[in-house]
Design an enzyme around this catalytic site. Structure first.
Site, mmCIF file in Angstrom:
data_model
loop_
_atom_site.group_PDB
_atom_site.id
_atom_site.type_symbol
_atom_site.label_atom_id
_atom_site.label_comp_id
_atom_site.label_asym_id
_atom_site.label_seq_id
_atom_site.Cartn_x
_atom_site.Cartn_y
_atom_site.Cartn_z
ATOM 1 C CG HIS A 106 -1.912 -1.071 1.172
ATOM 2 N ND1 HIS A 106 -2.499 -1.514 2.394
ATOM 3 C CD2 HIS A 106 -2.804 -1.538 -0.013
ATOM 4 C CE1 HIS A 106 -3.427 -2.416 1.772
ATOM 5 N NE2 HIS A 106 -3.632 -2.556 0.427
ATOM 6 C CD GLU B 284 -0.659 0.347 4.508
ATOM 7 O OE1 GLU B 284 0.373 -0.649 4.583
ATOM 8 O OE2 GLU B 284 -1.622 0.321 4.348
ATOM 9 N NE ARG C 284 -6.295 -0.010 0.480
ATOM 10 C CZ ARG C 284 -6.248 -0.633 1.653
ATOM 11 N NH1 ARG C 284 -5.749 0.204 2.541
ATOM 12 N NH2 ARG C 284 -6.707 -1.821 1.716
ATOM 13 C CG HIS D 265 0.209 -4.177 5.332
ATOM 14 N ND1 HIS D 265 -0.723 -3.801 4.314
ATOM 15 C CD2 HIS D 265 0.453 -5.397 5.168
ATOM 16 C CE1 HIS D 265 -0.908 -4.542 3.377
ATOM 17 N NE2 HIS D 265 -0.172 -5.709 3.757
ATOM 18 C CD GLU E 297 -2.069 -3.181 9.119
ATOM 19 O OE1 GLU E 297 -1.479 -2.297 8.913
ATOM 20 O OE2 GLU E 297 -2.742 -3.835 8.324
#
Length: 269
Positions: free
Chosen positions: A19, A22, A77, A147, A221
């Site tokens: 993405h 990020e 994104r 991510h 994440e």
């Protein structure tokens, strides 16, 4: 990263930057490579990992989207592919893999941020990764995709409410990784299956990798929990990457321990 020629050696895959916005994700991939090369034969954990595993690292899986966030739109994104019959650009690469593709949690609308694409692996980026993983799935034991944000360690499944076959093993690994992060850095990471921990997200690379036989599949994440979000300042890069690094080492060492009987005795340093 391949630091010896041991026969029948297993491997780990790490991809970053699927993405575009990020930014902490590509930073981690590069810091991981730097750390591995700098501390091999100095830090016992990374030495043991690299003695037992090759590591494939893809620093930016979505290069055109990533460039776009630096030049035009910081919060972009998707990738930047053009589609027929629409003025809307881009596909969410993490909805473009063949794992319950384009069901609840993805969109068939090209103008949406979670657009799944025309068909699974319609995008050159996801197709290239899928082809590589398919051709190396017998040696790759760990699939790891990085991510941000929200500080979570996620295991399959995200594409459905089903539980992974080796759920207890995967859960124990992310639990231990989260405990180690908290012990050393005082940061809290949530952990568990994606669909139950964050939301339904079909077409993800982690679930797809798990389904083709890479049974240790994880999504991290990274920082933070929402104060800065995608706009994590440079002063936080090292701390965020240190947290991810300890989680990678925790999981990789546990996989080596669980599978060492199949690959021979562990090398000591």
């Amino acid at each position: 990263l391949s630091l010896n020629n041991r026969p029948n050696k297993k491997a780990m895959w790490i991809d970053c930057g699927i993405h575009a916005r990020e930014w902490i994700s590509p930073a981690f991939c590069l810091i991981f490579v730097h750390y591995s090369l700098s501390f091999y034969n100095q830090n016992p954990d990374i030495t043991q990992i690299l003695n037992n595993m090759d590591v494939y690292v893809m620093p930016v899986m979505n290069p055109d989207g990533y460039k776009y966030t630096w030049t035009k739109n910081r919060m972009w994104r998707k990738n930047r592919s053009f589609k027929k019959n629409t003025s809307c650009i881009g596909v969410d690469l993490n909805r473009n893999f063949d794992a319950n593709w384009c069901t609840i949690g993805a969109s068939p609308d090209p103008c949406e941020e979670i657009y799944c694409g025309a068909f699974p692996e319609s995008e050159p980026e996801s197709l290239a990764v899928a082809n590589f993983l398919r051709s190396h799935k017998d040696s790759i034991q760990i699939y790891l995709t990085i991510h941000s944000y929200s500080q979570m360690l996620i295991i399959p499944y995200s594409c459905s409410m089903d539980e992974a076959e080796n759920h207890s093993d995967l859960y124990e690994m992310v639990k231990q990784a989260a405990e180690n992060i908290r012990r050393y850095y005082r940061s809290v990471y949530t952990y568990g299956p994606g669909a139950k921990t964050i939301y339904l997200a079909p077409g993800g690379s982690d679930d797809w990798a798990y389904n083709i036989g890479i049974k240790y599949s994880f999504t991290f994440e990274l920082q933070d929990r929402g104060h800065y979000g995608f706009l994590l300042p440079p002063s936080h890069i090292q701390g965020a990457c240190n947290e991810a690094l300890i989680a990678v080492k925790t999981i990789a060492l546990k996989v080596i321990e669980k599978t060492q009987t199949a690959t021979g005795p562990r090398e000591t340093v």
